[in-house]
Motif scaffolding. Structure first.
Motif, short mmCIF file in Angstrom:
data_model
loop_
_atom_site.label_atom_id
_atom_site.label_comp_id
_atom_site.label_asym_id
_atom_site.label_seq_id
_atom_site.Cartn_x
_atom_site.Cartn_y
_atom_site.Cartn_z
N ASP A 138 0.83 -1.21 0.00
CA ASP A 138 0.00 0.00 0.00
C ASP A 138 0.86 1.26 0.00
O ASP A 138 0.60 2.21 -0.74
N GLU A 139 1.90 1.26 0.81
CA GLU A 139 2.80 2.42 0.87
C GLU A 139 3.51 2.64 -0.46
O GLU A 139 3.65 3.77 -0.93
N LEU A 140 3.94 1.54 -1.07
CA LEU A 140 4.65 1.66 -2.35
C LEU A 140 3.71 2.11 -3.46
O LEU A 140 4.10 2.88 -4.35
N ILE A 141 2.46 1.65 -3.42
CA ILE A 141 1.48 2.09 -4.41
C ILE A 141 1.28 3.60 -4.31
O ILE A 141 1.19 4.29 -5.34
N GLY A 142 1.22 4.12 -3.09
CA GLY A 142 1.11 5.57 -2.93
C GLY A 142 2.25 6.30 -3.60
O GLY A 142 2.05 7.35 -4.24
N LEU A 143 3.45 5.74 -3.49
CA LEU A 143 4.63 6.36 -4.09
C LEU A 143 4.60 6.29 -5.61
O LEU A 143 4.78 7.30 -6.30
N VAL A 154 1.04 1.59 -14.62
CA VAL A 154 1.29 1.68 -13.18
C VAL A 154 -0.02 1.58 -12.41
O VAL A 154 -0.11 0.85 -11.41
N TRP A 155 -1.04 2.29 -12.86
CA TRP A 155 -2.34 2.22 -12.19
C TRP A 155 -2.94 0.82 -12.27
O TRP A 155 -3.52 0.31 -11.30
N ILE A 156 -2.78 0.18 -13.44
CA ILE A 156 -3.32 -1.18 -13.60
C ILE A 156 -2.59 -2.17 -12.71
O ILE A 156 -3.20 -3.02 -12.06
N GLN A 157 -1.27 -2.05 -12.63
CA GLN A 157 -0.50 -2.94 -11.77
C GLN A 157 -0.85 -2.71 -10.30
O GLN A 157 -0.96 -3.67 -9.52
N VAL A 190 -8.30 1.63 -19.21
CA VAL A 190 -8.11 1.48 -17.77
C VAL A 190 -9.38 0.96 -17.10
O VAL A 190 -9.33 0.05 -16.25
N ILE A 191 -10.54 1.53 -17.45
CA ILE A 191 -11.79 1.06 -16.84
C ILE A 191 -12.03 -0.41 -17.19
O ILE A 191 -12.46 -1.20 -16.35
N THR A 192 -11.72 -0.78 -18.43
CA THR A 192 -11.89 -2.18 -18.85
C THR A 192 -11.01 -3.11 -18.01
O THR A 192 -11.46 -4.16 -17.54
N LYS A 193 -9.75 -2.72 -17.80
CA LYS A 193 -8.84 -3.54 -16.99
C LYS A 193 -9.31 -3.63 -15.55
O LYS A 193 -9.27 -4.70 -14.92
N PHE A 194 -9.76 -2.51 -14.99
CA PHE A 194 -10.26 -2.51 -13.62
C PHE A 194 -11.50 -3.41 -13.51
O PHE A 194 -11.68 -4.12 -12.52
N ALA A 195 -12.36 -3.37 -14.54
CA ALA A 195 -13.55 -4.22 -14.54
C ALA A 195 -13.17 -5.70 -14.57
O ALA A 195 -13.76 -6.53 -13.86
#
Length: 242
Positions: A138-143, A154-157, A190-195
């Motif tokens: 979680d901390e690394l995602i924030g970074l 990066v957002w998808i990962q 991005v929305i497709t990947k999140f879905a």
């Protein structure tokens, strides 16, 4: 003289046999000397160096494994960027398993300086995910989402890691942040990947809602229709997919 020649011949035959054994892809080296000869023969092959590290780790010889990694980083040619990165990742894995948060941080800092930072951070994120270290992830995602806010991968990962770690609400909050930072042309992907991740790890109903929201705005996107049908088929909802 004849005796010396015979001894020399026997030694040459022994060395040749050793070389043949080391070249045998199905044979794992059995000793540190075997590995030394192996990496000497193929100094840019990260697989051999990593196997050498694993050999020491199996014997709980952590410092020796670290020393092999450091030697590999000094030995592998600087042009062999992917090979060097493989060793950095192996060293990060080692510190994550056997070191401390401080030792992980120090190796991560060095790795970022010597490689493509985005690649290194995403490798570290995967390491945290695989070892179920949710807080660190979680901390690394924030970074990374702050540092690489314009990179859709990066957002998808980051979302993939949240979902795999069961941090569903954090994943859902992440989507809006992603859309706020990314170019509008990237939103559909991005929305497709999140879905798809929501379908796999979260709520199929929410995944369906996300896909239908896209198709309301972009009814002509054949690629999205195809992804939607594929998602429904994989979830066993064949009637809806038809």
């Amino acid at each position: 003289m004849a005796e010396k020649r015979e001894l020399a011949r026997q030694e040459e035959a022994r060395l040749h046999e050793v070389e043949l054994r080391l070249m045998d892809q199905d044979r794992t080296p059995q000793s540190a000397d075997d590995f030394d000869r192996l990496v000497l023969a193929s100094p840019n092959n990260s697989t051999f160096w990593i196997q050498y590290m694993a050999f020491h780790l199996q014997a709980t010889e952590i410092e020796k494994a670290r020393a092999v990694a450091e030697k590999a980083l000094k030995t592998i040619a600087f042009r062999e960027e992917e090979e060097k990165l493989n060793v950095w990742v192996a060293l990060l894995n080692l510190e994550n398993l056997y070191g401390t948060s401080d030792s992980v941080g120090k190796v991560l800092e060095r790795a970022v300086q010597m490689n493509d930072p985005q690649k290194v951070y995403l490798k570290m994120l995967q390491i945290y995910c695989d070892s179920q270290k949710a807080q660190e992830a979680d901390e690394l995602i924030g970074l990374v989402c702050k540092k690489f806010r314009e990179k859709q991968e990066v957002w998808i990962q980051a979302d993939t890691v949240y979902m795999k770690l069961g941090l569903i609400e954090k994943s859902r909050n992440l989507l809006q942040r992603a859309l706020n930072n990314l170019d509008r042309k990237q939103h559909v992907m991005v929305i497709t990947k999140f879905a798809q991740l929501e379908q796999q790890f979260g709520s199929p109903e929410r995944a369906q809602t996300l896909m239908e929201q896209i198709l309301v705005s972009y009814p002509g996107r054949i690629d999205v229709w195809s992804s939607y049908v594929d998602m429904l088929v994989k979830s066993g909802r064949n009637d809806l997919s038809r």
